[in-house]
Design a protein around this motif. Structure first.
Motif, mmCIF file in Angstrom:
data_model
loop_
_atom_site.group_PDB
_atom_site.id
_atom_site.type_symbol
_atom_site.label_atom_id
_atom_site.label_comp_id
_atom_site.label_asym_id
_atom_site.label_seq_id
_atom_site.Cartn_x
_atom_site.Cartn_y
_atom_site.Cartn_z
ATOM 1 N N ARG A 19 49.233 31.361 37.358
ATOM 2 C CA ARG A 19 48.406 30.769 38.425
ATOM 3 C C ARG A 19 47.122 31.571 38.624
ATOM 4 O O ARG A 19 46.075 31.025 38.929
ATOM 5 N N MET A 20 47.254 32.890 38.528
ATOM 6 C CA MET A 20 46.091 33.759 38.684
ATOM 7 C C MET A 20 45.111 33.490 37.532
ATOM 8 O O MET A 20 43.899 33.422 37.729
ATOM 9 N N GLU A 22 44.855 30.725 35.845
ATOM 10 C CA GLU A 22 44.251 29.410 36.061
ATOM 11 C C GLU A 22 43.065 29.523 37.020
ATOM 12 O O GLU A 22 42.004 28.944 36.807
ATOM 13 N N ARG A 23 43.256 30.312 38.056
ATOM 14 C CA ARG A 23 42.183 30.520 39.025
ATOM 15 C C ARG A 23 40.943 31.106 38.330
ATOM 16 O O ARG A 23 39.814 30.675 38.579
ATOM 17 N N VAL A 26 39.074 28.560 36.159
ATOM 18 C CA VAL A 26 38.238 27.674 36.974
ATOM 19 C C VAL A 26 36.991 28.414 37.457
ATOM 20 O O VAL A 26 35.874 27.905 37.379
ATOM 21 N N ALA A 27 37.184 29.645 37.943
ATOM 22 C CA ALA A 27 36.056 30.393 38.492
ATOM 23 C C ALA A 27 35.021 30.713 37.411
ATOM 24 O O ALA A 27 33.819 30.664 37.666
ATOM 25 N N ARG A 30 31.914 28.380 35.628
ATOM 26 C CA ARG A 30 30.511 28.412 36.022
ATOM 27 C C ARG A 30 29.804 29.678 35.560
ATOM 28 O O ARG A 30 28.628 29.852 35.795
ATOM 29 N N HIS A 96 36.665 44.363 42.967
ATOM 30 C CA HIS A 96 35.958 43.345 43.735
ATOM 31 C C HIS A 96 36.947 42.368 44.378
ATOM 32 O O HIS A 96 36.860 42.079 45.566
ATOM 33 N N ALA A 101 36.293 40.645 47.788
ATOM 34 C CA ALA A 101 36.522 39.195 47.876
ATOM 35 C C ALA A 101 37.894 38.900 48.489
ATOM 36 O O ALA A 101 38.138 37.814 48.976
ATOM 37 N N ARG A 102 38.769 39.866 48.476
ATOM 38 C CA ARG A 102 40.106 39.762 49.072
ATOM 39 C C ARG A 102 40.857 38.509 48.602
ATOM 40 O O ARG A 102 41.458 37.787 49.396
ATOM 41 N N ILE A 103 40.803 38.301 47.309
ATOM 42 C CA ILE A 103 41.452 37.130 46.737
ATOM 43 C C ILE A 103 42.968 37.291 46.719
ATOM 44 O O ILE A 103 43.717 36.336 46.874
ATOM 45 N N ALA A 106 45.035 36.295 50.003
ATOM 46 C CA ALA A 106 45.363 34.876 50.135
ATOM 47 C C ALA A 106 46.543 34.526 49.242
ATOM 48 O O ALA A 106 47.464 33.825 49.659
ATOM 49 N N ALA A 107 46.545 35.032 48.021
ATOM 50 C CA ALA A 107 47.612 34.681 47.083
ATOM 51 C C ALA A 107 48.962 35.184 47.590
ATOM 52 O O ALA A 107 49.986 34.521 47.430
ATOM 53 N N THR B 88 40.473 34.195 54.400
ATOM 54 C CA THR B 88 40.640 34.800 53.078
ATOM 55 C C THR B 88 40.344 33.761 52.011
ATOM 56 O O THR B 88 41.032 33.661 51.017
ATOM 57 N N ASP B 90 38.480 31.864 48.924
ATOM 58 C CA ASP B 90 38.005 32.373 47.644
ATOM 59 C C ASP B 90 36.531 32.015 47.517
ATOM 60 O O ASP B 90 36.179 30.875 47.252
ATOM 61 N N THR B 91 35.673 32.986 47.705
ATOM 62 C CA THR B 91 34.240 32.711 47.816
ATOM 63 C C THR B 91 33.593 32.375 46.471
ATOM 64 O O THR B 91 32.453 31.966 46.435
ATOM 65 N N GLU B 92 34.328 32.574 45.378
ATOM 66 C CA GLU B 92 33.749 32.234 44.079
ATOM 67 C C GLU B 92 34.084 30.806 43.668
ATOM 68 O O GLU B 92 33.643 30.350 42.617
ATOM 69 N N LEU B 93 34.874 30.130 44.487
ATOM 70 C CA LEU B 93 35.277 28.768 44.155
ATOM 71 C C LEU B 93 34.620 27.775 45.097
ATOM 72 O O LEU B 93 34.164 28.138 46.185
ATOM 73 N N LEU B 101 43.605 24.848 43.951
ATOM 74 C CA LEU B 101 44.144 26.043 43.282
ATOM 75 C C LEU B 101 45.165 26.754 44.179
ATOM 76 O O LEU B 101 46.129 27.340 43.694
ATOM 77 N N TYR B 102 44.934 26.679 45.485
ATOM 78 C CA TYR B 102 45.917 27.266 46.404
ATOM 79 C C TYR B 102 47.238 26.509 46.317
ATOM 80 O O TYR B 102 48.310 27.106 46.358
ATOM 81 N N TYR B 105 49.424 27.789 43.666
ATOM 82 C CA TYR B 105 50.215 28.987 43.999
ATOM 83 C C TYR B 105 51.598 28.583 44.542
ATOM 84 O O TYR B 105 52.533 29.362 44.517
ATOM 85 N N ARG B 149 43.521 24.427 54.086
ATOM 86 C CA ARG B 149 44.210 25.074 52.975
ATOM 87 C C ARG B 149 45.657 25.415 53.339
ATOM 88 O O ARG B 149 46.561 25.318 52.513
#
Ligand SMILES: Nc1ncnc2c1ncn2[C@@H]1O[C@H](COP(=O)(O)OP(=O)(O)OP(=O)(O)O)[C@@H](O)[C@H]1O
Ligand SMILES: [Mg+2]
Lengths: 264, 308
Positions: A19-20, A22-23, A26-27, A30, A96, A101-103, A106-107, B88, B90-93, B101-102, B105, B149
């Protein structure tokens, strides 16, 4: 929770590291330029070695046969670039995502575990690394530096190198306080790059040759070189064992540290 | 039949030497809307994070859906929706990618995750921003996206840490309406808030926390009846004289409270209290009689009073 992490080796407790990955796919859709740029650095090294040093140094002995210097250096550069790529992906990018970004926060509020996150990051680093390794191999072949079909075994060898250094990089990053600590990464990888029998055979270090063996990259270089030469000896197993052992330790530390950092 | 989704007994959270949550007992039933109120630093978020299984319990016991977070964290989190105090995202998405994507998970299939993402974009009124990078959204939009979300896995229980902080009044009302509808569908709501109107609107039952302890528990109505008078007289004196004049209202009504900008007099009959104030020769710049609210309870339980 530590309860979820008690079983060793920790990597086997990962359920959804994909899943990570996949993220990230997608990111990075770009930011494909970042990915593409990663191809070039090792190629420039290779070309400069061929043009410059290759003419000066002449032949070097690998596994009993004399090979041109660029054919001696190419596998080492391939191994080094696998190391550098893995370190790059698992330090700055992870720092980062971890601190700024504290990704991962959330996960971890989902069924994802710290092990999933750590293994996902390392899997991503491996995936990217394999892309570069394949293209590196293509260039080696085009330049006539490939000595045997066994060279295909350099790909799993580079994956193992990537695993080891992504693990070390990730584990180290969990101890970083901020961007300033990133300098340590360069300070640590530069000597590995220079003194892992990359540019000279280990024997040329004389009585200091044993120090070279402490570098995980040395074992990686030995594997890739053996693959290119197509000459396998029992020592290969030792090199593989060293890298596997370091990987497992590093991955366990990484997942545990992530747990401590993010689950306060 | 009621089913306890949260059972906490003597729950403690320590950070080093510091005790953030100091032995609380909480029980939340399925279908309830339950609130944590309390001043800054009371331990609300620390409690919410333990309930969300992202922060280990220091001591005491905690069961969610009957399971122990220490051993069944992932199974519990699968059934929760969490809106943390600080976004929290995801600022890059993009907005859309953040949602689907969430969902991944939570092991949703890609098509299911995308389908729900589309629905939630409508829910959060962000459909026209689906392809914006999250970094470019306003604070309130980010908050709405966080809430959307948290619903991607169709949670049985929703944990909302100050869900409407930063939202404009209209967006707050829309959100209250959405939360109310979720509750009617049977979703259990657990929230913290600093807005007393929000707590009164949404919560069936709430606790007031202070310094890591629970100082009161009940429905909003019960708390008002128990801790406050029927009416409150609000007096404003010339700026800077509140402090000096406040002692002069002592004895009027049942209780008085000095706030930085006004003096509150708690009395069952506010008009009578006002008459008594005038009788003492006091000339407030403005005087207002209103019904008692949860805010008064909150001030009594956690704030200063003239009496002490
Ligand atoms: N990770 C941490 N390390 C150390 N102390 C912490 C940590 N998290 C919270 N605290 C402390 O615990 C106490 C309670 O914090 P908490 O965030 O639970 O309060 P809160 O009730 O949510 O407050 P607010 O209304 O401001 O959000 C505070 O004194 C805070 O400084
Ligand atoms: Mg809080």
């Amino acid at each position: 929770m530590s309860g979820e992490l008690r079983i060793l080796p920790v990597a086997f407790t990962a359920r959804r590291p994909q899943r990570m990955i996949e993220r990230h796919i997608v990111a990075y859709r770009r930011q494909w330029l970042i990915i593409v740029s990663g191809f070039f650095e090792p190629l420039f090294y290779l070309l400069s070695m061929r043009a410059g040093l290759g003419n000066l140094v002449g032949k070097v002995s690998v596994a009993g046969t004399q090979v041109p210097y660029d054919a001696f250096v190419a596998p080492a550069l391939m191994a080094s670039s696998a190391m550098n790529g893995a370190i790059f992906d698992s330090t700055g990018n992870v720092l980062h995502r971890l601190k700024y970004a504290r990704i991962y926060d959330a996960a971890l509020a989902t069924p994802m575990s710290p092990t999933d996150v750590a293994m996902g990051e390392i899997g991503w680093a491996l995936l990217r690394g394999q892309l570069y390794s394949i293209s590196f191999l293509g260039v080696m072949a085009a330049l006539g530096l490939v000595q045997s079909w066994w060279v295909l075994m350099a790909l799993p060898a580079c994956a193992l190198i990537g695993l080891t250094f992504a693990g070390i990089g990730f584990a180290g990053t969990t101890y970083m306080r901020g961007w300033a600590d990133m300098d340590i990464v360069n300070t640590a990888t530069m000597p590995l790059f220079l003194f892992s029998a990359t540019f000279f055979p280990a024997a040329s270090y004389g009585s200091w040759a044993w120090v070279v063996q402490l570098s995980p990259l040395y074992h990686g270089v030995a594997l890739v070189r053996a693959a290119n030469a197509g000459v396998w000896t029992a020592s290969i197993l030792a090199h593989i064992a060293v890298l596997l052992l370091v990987s497992i330790i590093a991955l366990s530390i990484a997942a545990r540290r992530l747990d401590v950092l993010l689950r306060k | 039949m009621t089913e306890s989704l949260i059972v906490a007994r003597q729950l403690v959270k320590r950070f080093g030497e510091f005790t953030a949550v100091d032995g609380i007992d909480v029980e939340v039933q399925r279908g309830e809307a339950f609130g944590f109120l309390g001043p800054n630093g009371a331990g609300k978020s620390s409690t919410m994070r333990m309930i969300g299984c992202v922060s280990p319990v220091t001591s005491g016991s905690l069961r969610l859906f009957g399971l122990d977070p220490a051993t069944h964290g992932a199974q519990i989190r699968r059934r929760l929706g969490v809106v943390p105090q600080l976004d929290t995202l995801d600022t890059e998405l993009t907005v859309q990618e953040n949602l689907w994507l969430y969902g991944r998970y939570f092991d949703l299939s890609r098509s299911e995750a995308k389908r729900r993402a589309k629905e939630l974009l409508e829910f959060a009124q962000l459909a026209d921003r689906a392809d914006s990078i999250v970094d470019h959204l306003s604070g309130g939009m980010k908050r709405r996206l966080s809430i959307a979300r948290s619903l991607i896995n169709e949670p049985e229980m929703l944990l909302l840490d100050e869900p409407t902080t930063g939202l404009d009044p209209q967006a707050r009302h829309v959100l209250w309406d959405r939360l109310y509808r979720l509750k009617q569908q049977g979703v259990t709501l657990v929230l913290t808030t600093h807005y007393m109107d929000e707590a009164e609107q949404l919560c069936d039952r709430l606790v007031v926390m202070d310094q890591g302890k629970i100082v009161a528990e009940g429905s909003p109505r019960e708390l008002i009846d128990r801790y406050s008078t029927r009416e409150v007289l609000e007096l404003r004196f010339t700026a800077g004289t509140n402090e000096a004049l406040a002692p002069q209202v002592q004895g009027i009504g049942e209780r008085q409270e000095l706030l930085p900008d006004r003096v509150l007099v708690y009395a069952d009959d506010g008009e009578a209290a006002l008459a008594a104030t005038h009788a003492r020769g006091l000339q407030p710049e403005s005087a207002l009689v209103r019904r008692s609210s949860l805010e008064d309870v909150f001030l009594l339980l956690t704030g200063r009073t003239l009496a002490d």
